[in-house]
Design an enzyme around this catalytic site. Structure first.
Site, PDB file in Angstrom:
ATOM      1  N   CYS A  31       0.840  -1.193   0.000  1.00 51.71           N
ATOM      2  CA  CYS A  31       0.000   0.000   0.000  1.00 51.71           C
ATOM      3  C   CYS A  31       0.874   1.241   0.000  1.00 51.71           C
ATOM      4  CB  CYS A  31      -0.883   0.007   1.245  1.00 51.71           C
ATOM      5  SG  CYS A  31      -2.091  -1.299   1.183  1.00 51.71           S
ATOM      6  N   TYR A 172      -5.529 -13.124  -3.981  1.00 46.76           N
ATOM      7  CA  TYR A 172      -5.004 -12.610  -2.714  1.00 46.76           C
ATOM      8  C   TYR A 172      -5.698 -13.265  -1.521  1.00 46.76           C
ATOM      9  CZ  TYR A 172      -3.853  -8.916   0.752  1.00 46.76           C
ATOM     10  OH  TYR A 172      -3.429  -8.201   1.843  1.00 46.76           O
ATOM     11  N   HIS A 175      -3.019 -11.384   4.875  1.00 44.38           N
ATOM     12  CA  HIS A 175      -3.165 -10.255   5.813  1.00 44.38           C
ATOM     13  C   HIS A 175      -4.526 -10.144   6.472  1.00 44.38           C
ATOM     14  CE1 HIS A 175       0.113  -8.829   3.001  1.00 44.38           C
ATOM     15  NE2 HIS A 175       0.698  -8.950   4.170  1.00 44.38           N
ATOM     16  N   ASP A 267       3.022  -9.139   9.652  1.00 42.63           N
ATOM     17  CA  ASP A 267       3.782  -9.253   8.413  1.00 42.63           C
ATOM     18  C   ASP A 267       4.847  -8.157   8.324  1.00 42.63           C
ATOM     19  OD1 ASP A 267       4.194 -10.692   6.038  1.00 42.63           O
ATOM     20  OD2 ASP A 267       3.131  -9.189   4.864  1.00 42.63           O
TER      21      ASP A 267
END
Ligand code: ADP
Ligand code: SF4
Length: 684
Positions: A31, A172, A175, A267
C-alpha cells in the site's frame, strides 16, 4: 565496479508460468496511500522500482468491485473499464525498464466496510465488519449466488488487468484482508455448506478462483497466490501446518506462491520488535511442497542474507516492500558492486503510517519516495549546481546530514558544523534506546556518502555563533539545529505550562538520553507526544529497576503507533514489564514527591506518588542561531526540527527539499511547482 560473483545467483532469471522475471528481486504488493487519487504519482513510484532493478513490481491491493470498497483508505480500483487507463499507466512505467508488472486483485470481505458504496459488506460468515474506525457495520454471510458473483467479479477484474497490460494477476489470500483467506481460516469461516468445515471445503473458493483466473488470463499472465502462513491465533486460526496442507492440495495450481503473515502488523514488523529474516521459521516448509517459485519477505537488505535464503531453499525470489521503498535501486547496487551505497530500511514503518492517514507514501530513509512525479525527485540523482557556492550547514542531525549530502551531490562546496562530538543529532542519541539500534542507519548511510565527497567537510565540536559563522564566510547558511523536549508539560492536551514545584525532579527525554536518571524510585512518565518516545523510555526505566507509571491523555499508549502497526505490541510489552498505565489521564501539576492527575473526561483529580516525572510532551525548536543570523544580515534558511519539530522522516525530507531548491532564482511559494492529479469531470 562489477558484481561480486557470490551474488550471481540473485541475478538468475526465474520463470513464473508464462512469463520470466529477469532476476530474483520481487517487489511484493504494498500500500502507499496514493491509489486511485494519485495514480500518476503512483505509476512513477512503481516505475522507479523497475528502473532500480526489481524484476517484478506489483501494485497494492486493487478493489475488484464497488462492493469491496475500503474507503476511506485510498487504494487502487478495477471496478470497471474506466479504471483501465490508470492501471495501464502503472504497467507501462514498469515495462519501460523491462520489469514485469503484477496486480493484486482484492476483495476484502468483512474488512471492506463499504463506507463509500454503502453496499452491505459480505463475508464467509456473518460478523462485525473490521474497521480502523470501529464503524457500527456488520458483514452478512455470502450465499451461493454471492459466491458465484464474487467469482464473476474476480474474473472480470482479471480480464481488465490483462487489458491494462499486467503480467502477473494475483489471487489474494493474505493479511486477513483477502476474502479467500477469510474462507480458508476457521477463525472467520463457520459455514456448514461445502465452503466450510474441512480444510478441503474451506479451501474450495480459493481453488475455484485460482482456476477461474488461470482460465481467464493464464495463457499470457502468471497467476500468483499470496497466502498467510499464520494468523497467530493458535489452532483457532491458520497455522503453518494447516496452510502447508492447503498449499500441498493446490501445489501446482498457481504459478507462484507469495508467502506472508497475518495480520499486517505481524507481516510488517518493525526493527524494534523483529530482525531481518523474521518470517523464515513460518515459510521454510513451503518450497518442498511445490515446484512453483516461492517468494518470501522479511525486510532483507543484506545481499548475503538474500543469497543464504535462496541457497538454503527457503525461497526462490527475494520479496520486499520496505527495502524497495527505502532503496528502489537496491538490486542495481548489488549488481554494480556498490553495496555500501545501499540505503537500508530502518524498519520504522513511517511508510505504513501514510496508508492509515490516507496520504502519499513517505520514507524515513528515502525522502524522494512519493515525490518522484509530484516534485520530480529521484532517489539516485539530483540536478547539478548552476554555479559554485559555499554552503554552511549547522547541525548534523537527519536534516543537516541529508541537506549536506544532497548539496554535495549537486557539486556545491559544503561545510557541516556540529557542536556535538559525534554526528547524527537526535538519531545518534535515539538509536541507543531499547529497540531503536537500526535507526542509526539514517546517520550511517549519509556519513558514508559524505565521506566520499571531497567537496563536503564535517567539523564536530564546533559550536556555531553569529561570530564563528561570519568567520567561515560561507555564501549561505542552513540552520538545522534541531529541537529540545519541553519540561513544562506543554503538549497537545494542555497547550499551556502546568504548575511545577521548584524542587520537583522533572526530566525530559533529552536528560535521559544524556545519561541522567530519575532521582527517586517512583517515576511517572507523562506521554502527551503519543509516538514511540514515551513507551521506549518506560521500557528503559523499567529495565533500570524504576517503578514506572505511564500517564497519557490518550486511550492507548503510544497511540500514533497504531499507524505504524506497533501499538498493540508496545502496550503488551509494557504490561508484561509491569508498567502501570493510566490512560485518558492528564498530569495537572507536579509537587516534590507527587503528581496530581486529572481525568481527561470529568476533570476529577487524584494524587499519585511521583519522586520524578519524565515529560514526553512537546518540543521547542532550537532556532536562536537562525534568528541571530537573520538579524545580522546573513543569507540563512532553516530546516528540520529547528523549524517544525516532527519525525525523523520529516527532517530528512526538509533537508532534501532545501538541497533540491537551493540556488534557484527565488520562486514565490504560490508558484511552487507541485503536481497533482485533478479529477476529470464526467460529461454531465
Ligand atoms: P534535525 O532532526 O532537525 O536534523 P537534530 O536535533 O537531530 O535535528 O540535530 C540538530 C544538531 O544540531 C545536533 O547534533 C546539535 O548538536 C546541533 N546544533 C544545535 N545548535 C548548534 C550550534 N549552535 N552549533 C553547532 N551545532 C549545533
Ligand atoms: Fe523502511 Fe522506515 Fe522507509 Fe518504511 S519508512 S521503508 S520502514 S525506512
Amino acid at each position: 565496479m562489477t558484481r561480486d560473483p557470490r551474488y550471481d545467483i540473485l541475478f538468475e532469471p526465474v520463470r513464473i508460468g508464462p512469463v520470466t522475471a529477469r532476476n530474483r528481486f520481487y517487489q511484493v504488493p504494498h500500500c502507499n496511500g496514493m491509489g486511485y487519487r494519485d495514480a500518476s504519482a503512483l505509476a512513477a513510484m512503481r516505475g522507479m522500482k523497475a528502473q532500480g532493478g526489481w524484476a517484478v513490481v506489483c501494485t497494492e491491493m486493487v478493489e475488484i468491485h464497488h462492493g469491496a470498497d475500503v474507503a476511506p483508505y485510498v487504494e487502487l480500483r478495477i471496478w470497471s473499464d474506466q479504471d483501465i487507463p490508470m492501471l495501464a499507466r502503472i504497467a507501462e512505467k514498469i515495462h519501460a525498464h523491462d520489469s514485469l508488472a503484477g496486480i493484486e486483485l482484492c476483495h476484502s470481505g468483512y474488512t471492506a466496510v463499504n463506507l463509500w458504496s454503502r453496499e452491505i459488506p459480505m463475508a464467509a460468515s456473518p460478523m462485525p465488519a473490521a474497521s480502523f474506525f470501529n464503524s457500527p457495520v456488520q458483514a452478512r454471510e455470502m450465499d451461493k449466488e454471492d459466491i458465484r458473483n464474487l467469482r464473476r467479479a474476480h474474473r472480470a477484474a482479471a480480464l481488465r488487468a490483462k487489458a491494462a497490460g499486467f503480467d502477473l494477476v494475483y489471487v489474494y489470500a493474505g493479511h486477513g484482508l483477502g476474502i479467500f483467506q477469510q474462507f480458508l481460516s476457521r477463525a472467520t469461516n463457520f459455514r456448514s455448506d461445502e465452503y466450510g468445515g474441512s480444510l478441503e471445503n474451506r479451501a474450495r473458493l480459493l481453488r475455484e478462483v485460482i482456476e477461474d483466473t488461470k482460465d481467464a488470463v493464464g495463457g499470457s499472465c502468471a497467476v500468483p497466490v499470496r497466502i498467510a502462513m499464520n494468523e497467530f491465533q493458535g489452532a483457532a486460526g491458520l497455522e503453518p501446518a494447516e496452510v502447508e496442507d492447503a498449499i500441498a492440495m493446490m501445489a501446482e495450481l498457481p504459478d507462484l506462491w507469495d508467502l506472508s503473515l497475518s495480520s499486517w502488523s505481524k507481516d510488517s514488523q518493525t526493527s524494534r520488535f523483529a530482525e531481518e529474516g523474521f518470517q523464515e521459521p513460518y515459510i521454510k516448509g513451503v518450497k518442498k511442497l511445490t515446484s512453483k517459485p516461492v517468494v518470501g519477505v522479511g525486510r532483507y537488505t543484506s545481499p548475503d542474507s538474500m543469497v543464504r535464503v535462496i541457497r538454503q531453499g527457503i525461497m526462490d525470489m527475494i520479496g520486499a516492500a520496505r527495502p524497495s521503498i527505502a532503496d528502489p535501486f537496491l538490486p542495481k547496487k548489488i549488481e554494480e558492486g556498490r553495496l555500501d551505497d545501499i540505503r537500508e530500511c530502518i524498519g520504522c514503518n513511517i511508510c505504513i503510517s501514510n496508508d492509515f492517514t490516507m496520504t502519499p507514501l513517505r520514507c524515513t530513509q528515502n525522502p524522494t519516495m512519493g515525490e518522484e512525479w509530484r516534485r520530480g525527485w529521484h532517489p539516485e540523482t539530483i540536478r547539478p549546481k548552476q554555479k559554485d557556492a559555499h554552503v554552511l550547514v549547522v547541525g548534523s542531525g537527519p536534516a543537516g546530514l541529508e541537506a549536506a549530502r544532497a548539496l554535495g551531490q549537486r557539486g556545491l562546496t559544503v561545510t557541516i558544523a556540529d557542536r556535538a562530538a559525534e554526528p547524527g543529532g537526535r538519531v545518534a542519541r535515539e538509536c541507543r534506546l531499547p529497540g531503536l539500534a537500526a535507526w542509526s542507519r539514517v546517520r550511517d548511510w549519509r556519513m558514508l556518502q559524505i565521506g566520499k565527497m571531497p567537496n563536503v567537510s564535517l567539523y564536530l565540536e564546533s559550536d556555531m555563533t553569529v561570530e564563528t559563522v561570519a568567520e567561515l564566510g560561507a555564501d549561505n547558511v542552513l540552520v538545522a539545529t534541531g529541537a529540545t523536549w519541553r519540561r513544562d508539560g506543554t503538549g497537545s492536551a494542555q497547550v499551556r505550562p502546568i504548575a511545577l514545584a521548584a524542587d520537583a525532579d522533572v526530566l525530559t527525554p533529552d536528560d535521559i538520553m544524556a545519561g541522567r536518571m530519575p532521582r527517586g524510585r517512583d517515576v511517572v512518565i507523562y506521554d502527551d507526544d503519543h509516538y514511540y518516545m514515551g513507551g521506549v523510555l518506560a521500557e528503559l526505566l523499567r529495565k533500570h529497576g524504576f517503578t514506572v507509571t505511564l500517564v497519557t491523555p490518550a486511550p492507548l499508549v503510544s497511540i500514533f503507533t497504531k499507524a505504524t502497526l506497533e501499538q498493540a505490541t508496545i502496550q503488551s510489552r509494557l504490561l508484561e514489564l509491569d508498567v502501570r498505565i493510566e490512560a485518558n489521564t492528564l498530569v495537572k501539576s507536579i509537587a516534590t514527591a507527587h503528581a496530581t492527575l486529572g481525568c481527561s473526561f470529568t476533570g476529577k483529580t487524584r494524587e499519585i506518588a511521583a519522586a520524578s516525572v519524565v515529560m514526553v510532551t512537546a518540543r521547542d525548536p532550537v532556532d536562536s542561531l537562525f534568528h541571530s543570523l537573520l538579524k545580522a544580515g546573513h543569507s540563512v534558511s532553516r530546516a528540520g526540527d529547528c523549524f517544525g519539530p516532527g519525525t525523523i522522516a520529516a527532517a530528512v525530507h526538509a533537508g532534501r527539499k532545501f538541497a533540491e531548491e537551493f540556488g534557484d532564482p527565488p520562486v514565490d511559494f504560490l508558484d511552487m511547482p507541485f503536481r497533482r492529479e485533478v479529477t476529470a469531470l464526467a460529461a454531465n
